[in-house]
Design an enzyme around this catalytic site. Structure first.
Site, PDB file in Angstrom:
ATOM      1  N   GLY A  10      41.278  30.102  -7.912  1.00 36.09           N
ATOM      2  CA  GLY A  10      39.886  30.566  -7.848  1.00 36.09           C
ATOM      3  C   GLY A  10      38.996  29.750  -8.763  1.00 36.09           C
ATOM      4  O   GLY A  10      39.450  28.822  -9.444  1.00 36.09           O
ATOM      5  N   PHE A  11      37.746  30.144  -8.791  1.00 33.25           N
ATOM      6  CA  PHE A  11      36.758  29.423  -9.609  1.00 33.25           C
ATOM      7  C   PHE A  11      37.144  29.454 -11.098  1.00 33.25           C
ATOM      8  O   PHE A  11      37.355  28.411 -11.721  1.00 33.25           O
ATOM      9  CB  PHE A  11      35.372  30.045  -9.335  1.00 33.25           C
ATOM     10  CG  PHE A  11      34.374  29.881 -10.412  1.00 33.25           C
ATOM     11  CD1 PHE A  11      34.053  28.614 -10.905  1.00 33.25           C
ATOM     12  CD2 PHE A  11      33.714  30.992 -10.947  1.00 33.25           C
ATOM     13  CE1 PHE A  11      33.109  28.465 -11.911  1.00 33.25           C
ATOM     14  CE2 PHE A  11      32.770  30.848 -11.949  1.00 33.25           C
ATOM     15  CZ  PHE A  11      32.475  29.582 -12.434  1.00 33.25           C
ATOM     16  N   ILE A  12      37.298  30.636 -11.667  1.00 32.47           N
ATOM     17  CA  ILE A  12      37.628  30.715 -13.100  1.00 32.47           C
ATOM     18  C   ILE A  12      39.100  30.361 -13.317  1.00 32.47           C
ATOM     19  O   ILE A  12      39.453  29.645 -14.255  1.00 32.47           O
ATOM     20  CB  ILE A  12      37.312  32.122 -13.668  1.00 32.47           C
ATOM     21  CG1 ILE A  12      35.838  32.464 -13.418  1.00 32.47           C
ATOM     22  CG2 ILE A  12      37.631  32.174 -15.163  1.00 32.47           C
ATOM     23  CD1 ILE A  12      35.431  33.873 -13.841  1.00 32.47           C
ATOM     24  N   ASP A  31      48.160  32.527  -5.862  1.00 35.59           N
ATOM     25  CA  ASP A  31      46.872  32.726  -5.179  1.00 35.59           C
ATOM     26  C   ASP A  31      47.142  32.895  -3.683  1.00 35.59           C
ATOM     27  O   ASP A  31      48.014  32.223  -3.129  1.00 35.59           O
ATOM     28  CB  ASP A  31      45.967  31.508  -5.401  1.00 35.59           C
ATOM     29  CG  ASP A  31      44.494  31.879  -5.294  1.00 35.59           C
ATOM     30  OD1 ASP A  31      43.781  31.741  -6.317  1.00 35.59           O
ATOM     31  OD2 ASP A  31      44.053  32.307  -4.208  1.00 35.59           O
ATOM     32  N   GLY A  36      40.118  31.947  -3.201  1.00 42.28           N
ATOM     33  CA  GLY A  36      40.522  30.727  -3.906  1.00 42.28           C
ATOM     34  C   GLY A  36      40.538  29.553  -2.933  1.00 42.28           C
ATOM     35  O   GLY A  36      40.568  29.748  -1.721  1.00 42.28           O
ATOM     36  N   LEU A  76      43.645  37.303 -13.169  1.00 39.19           N
ATOM     37  CA  LEU A  76      42.267  37.026 -12.737  1.00 39.19           C
ATOM     38  C   LEU A  76      42.048  37.354 -11.267  1.00 39.19           C
ATOM     39  O   LEU A  76      40.901  37.430 -10.821  1.00 39.19           O
ATOM     40  CB  LEU A  76      41.924  35.535 -12.974  1.00 39.19           C
ATOM     41  CG  LEU A  76      41.458  35.135 -14.376  1.00 39.19           C
ATOM     42  CD1 LEU A  76      42.530  35.339 -15.421  1.00 39.19           C
ATOM     43  CD2 LEU A  76      40.987  33.687 -14.394  1.00 39.19           C
ATOM     44  N   THR A  95      42.499  45.496  -2.802  1.00 37.75           N
ATOM     45  CA  THR A  95      42.995  44.333  -3.566  1.00 37.75           C
ATOM     46  C   THR A  95      42.869  44.595  -5.056  1.00 37.75           C
ATOM     47  O   THR A  95      43.793  44.320  -5.830  1.00 37.75           O
ATOM     48  CB  THR A  95      42.163  43.067  -3.246  1.00 37.75           C
ATOM     49  OG1 THR A  95      42.084  42.918  -1.851  1.00 37.75           O
ATOM     50  CG2 THR A  95      42.744  41.826  -3.877  1.00 37.75           C
ATOM     51  N   TYR A 149      32.878  48.052  -6.381  1.00 37.74           N
ATOM     52  CA  TYR A 149      33.411  46.993  -7.243  1.00 37.74           C
ATOM     53  C   TYR A 149      33.523  47.497  -8.684  1.00 37.74           C
ATOM     54  O   TYR A 149      34.585  47.403  -9.309  1.00 37.74           O
ATOM     55  CB  TYR A 149      32.503  45.769  -7.144  1.00 37.74           C
ATOM     56  CG  TYR A 149      32.975  44.572  -7.924  1.00 37.74           C
ATOM     57  CD1 TYR A 149      34.284  44.114  -7.820  1.00 37.74           C
ATOM     58  CD2 TYR A 149      32.109  43.878  -8.760  1.00 37.74           C
ATOM     59  CE1 TYR A 149      34.711  43.004  -8.535  1.00 37.74           C
ATOM     60  CE2 TYR A 149      32.519  42.768  -9.466  1.00 37.74           C
ATOM     61  CZ  TYR A 149      33.821  42.338  -9.360  1.00 37.74           C
ATOM     62  OH  TYR A 149      34.237  41.244 -10.072  1.00 37.74           O
ATOM     63  N   LYS A 153      37.078  48.119 -10.628  1.00 32.99           N
ATOM     64  CA  LYS A 153      37.400  47.358 -11.839  1.00 32.99           C
ATOM     65  C   LYS A 153      37.521  48.306 -13.038  1.00 32.99           C
ATOM     66  O   LYS A 153      38.346  48.084 -13.928  1.00 32.99           O
ATOM     67  CB  LYS A 153      36.350  46.277 -12.108  1.00 32.99           C
ATOM     68  CG  LYS A 153      36.299  45.163 -11.073  1.00 32.99           C
ATOM     69  CD  LYS A 153      37.573  44.333 -10.986  1.00 32.99           C
ATOM     70  CE  LYS A 153      37.679  43.254 -12.022  1.00 32.99           C
ATOM     71  NZ  LYS A 153      38.797  42.309 -11.746  1.00 32.99           N
TER      72      LYS A 153
END
Ligand code: UDP
Length: 328
Positions: A10-12, A31, A36, A76, A95, A149, A153
């Site tokens: 993914g990005f981070i 991943d 991603g 992550l 997820t 979301y 989280k």
């Protein structure tokens, strides 16, 4: 040190892989390439200390096998982006909640320290400035899909804290505030890559609402450095930390700055929230992190200003756009 990074493509995650490899550490990335991208980690695939597993974090057996092989876990993997959450609410919730449960169970089984990346979104519609880690979380009603979301989280955070309290599994929770930088895509709604891409293409920049809402954008390299330092610090265990920048900017000003820095002739258009996201959408007006806790423990101080971030994203995206790379 052997690290497992869920969401490693993914990005981070891909920046975290690079950071740890540069320190001479081993990285096992998992991943499922839902958000991603192979492009994010293609340059790492021949690195002798890097291994990639293509699988979902909801696959219990694979996650257990991965966790067993490492010393610690950076978790992550997550559904991200307001657009994705509004468009795919069932997948988002499943997820985030089920995936984290699988990862934490495996970490508990092998007693591996785990860092969980959470989000400033959990502060929800609270209007305190700045947000501190022990503030109440104020989440909107279930018929407003956006809050799925924050709620999912937040549940991940509660589950991680439950493992800490129940069995002293070493957990660290990091609430990331609007992390941006190269490799982030605008596909899932994130404003910086969207504005930069629009400016580079000479298209209008789409400001939602009147653009008076503010955010603080943090360069991914600053965020990733903080993740590693927090994981390394024994004093971080069982704790929650905000990580971000305090350079507050309105979205209207962000659009103006992007146009100026990119040298674009694009105009700004204002789009009502219900047109962008459908009815019953709520946005947050301001979102600023209180950084005292992370500053006190690891001396965190972001090095990148917003203008540097915009330049970095523009350099990355212009390269991608001229090579015709899809998805930007
Ligand atoms: N935003 C916008 N235009 C876009 C995308 C986003 O005006 O094309 C706004 C969005 O409504 C929010 C802010 O920019 O007020 C930040 O959005 P992003 O999705 O990047 O992050 P988050 O909403 O999670 O803070």
């Amino acid at each position: 040190m052997r690290n497992l990074i869920t969401g490693g493509a993914g990005f981070i995650g891909s920046h975290l892989c690079e950071w740890l490899l540069a320190q001479g550490q081993r990285v096992l990335a998992i991943d499922d390439f839902s958000t991603g991208r192979h492009d994010n980690i293609a340059h790492l695939e021949n690195h002798s200390l890097f291994t990639l597993v293509c699988a979902s974090i909801t696959d219990e057996q694979i996650v257990r096998e991965c966790v067993a092989q490492v010393d610690r876990v950076f978790h992550l993997a997550s559904a991200v982006g307001v657009r994705l959450i509004v468009e795919q609410p069932v997948k988002t919730i499943e997820t985030i909640v089920h995936g984290t449960s699988v990862v934490l169970q495996a970490c508990a089984r092998y007693r591996r320290p785990v860092l969980l990346t959470s989000t400033s979104e959990v502060y929800g519609k609270a209007n305190k400035v700045p947000f501190s880690e022990d503030d109440d979380l104020v989440i909107g009603p279930a018929f407003r899909r956006r809050w799925a979301y924050a709620c999912s989280k937040a549940l991940d955070e509660f589950l991680a804290m439950a493992y800490w309290h129940h069995s002293r599994l070493p957990v660290v929770i990091v609430r990331l505030f609007n992390t941006v930088g190269p490799r982030q895509t605008g596909q899932y709604g994130m404003v910086v890559p969207r504005f930069v891409r629009q400016a580079l293409a000479g298209e209008p920049l789409t400001v939602y609402g009147d653009g008076s809402q503010t955010r603080c954008f943090c360069h991914v390299k600053d965020a990733v450095g903080a993740l590693v330092k927090l994981m390394d610090h024994p004093g971080a265990r069982g704790q929650i930390f905000n990580v971000g920048s305090q350079e507050e900017v309105s979205i209207r000003e962000l659009a103006e700055r992007v146009i100026r820095i990119v040298g674009s002739s694009s105009k700004i258009v204002y789009i009502p929230f219900d047109q962008a996201f459908g009815p019953d959408f709520e946005d947050m007006q301001r979102r600023v992190p209180d950084l005292r806790k992370v500053q006190q423990l690891i001396g965190f101080q972001p090095r990148y200003q917003l203008d540097d971030i915009i330049r970095d994203v523009a350099a990355y995206l212009s390269g991608r756009m001229t090579s015709g790379f899809p998805g930007y």
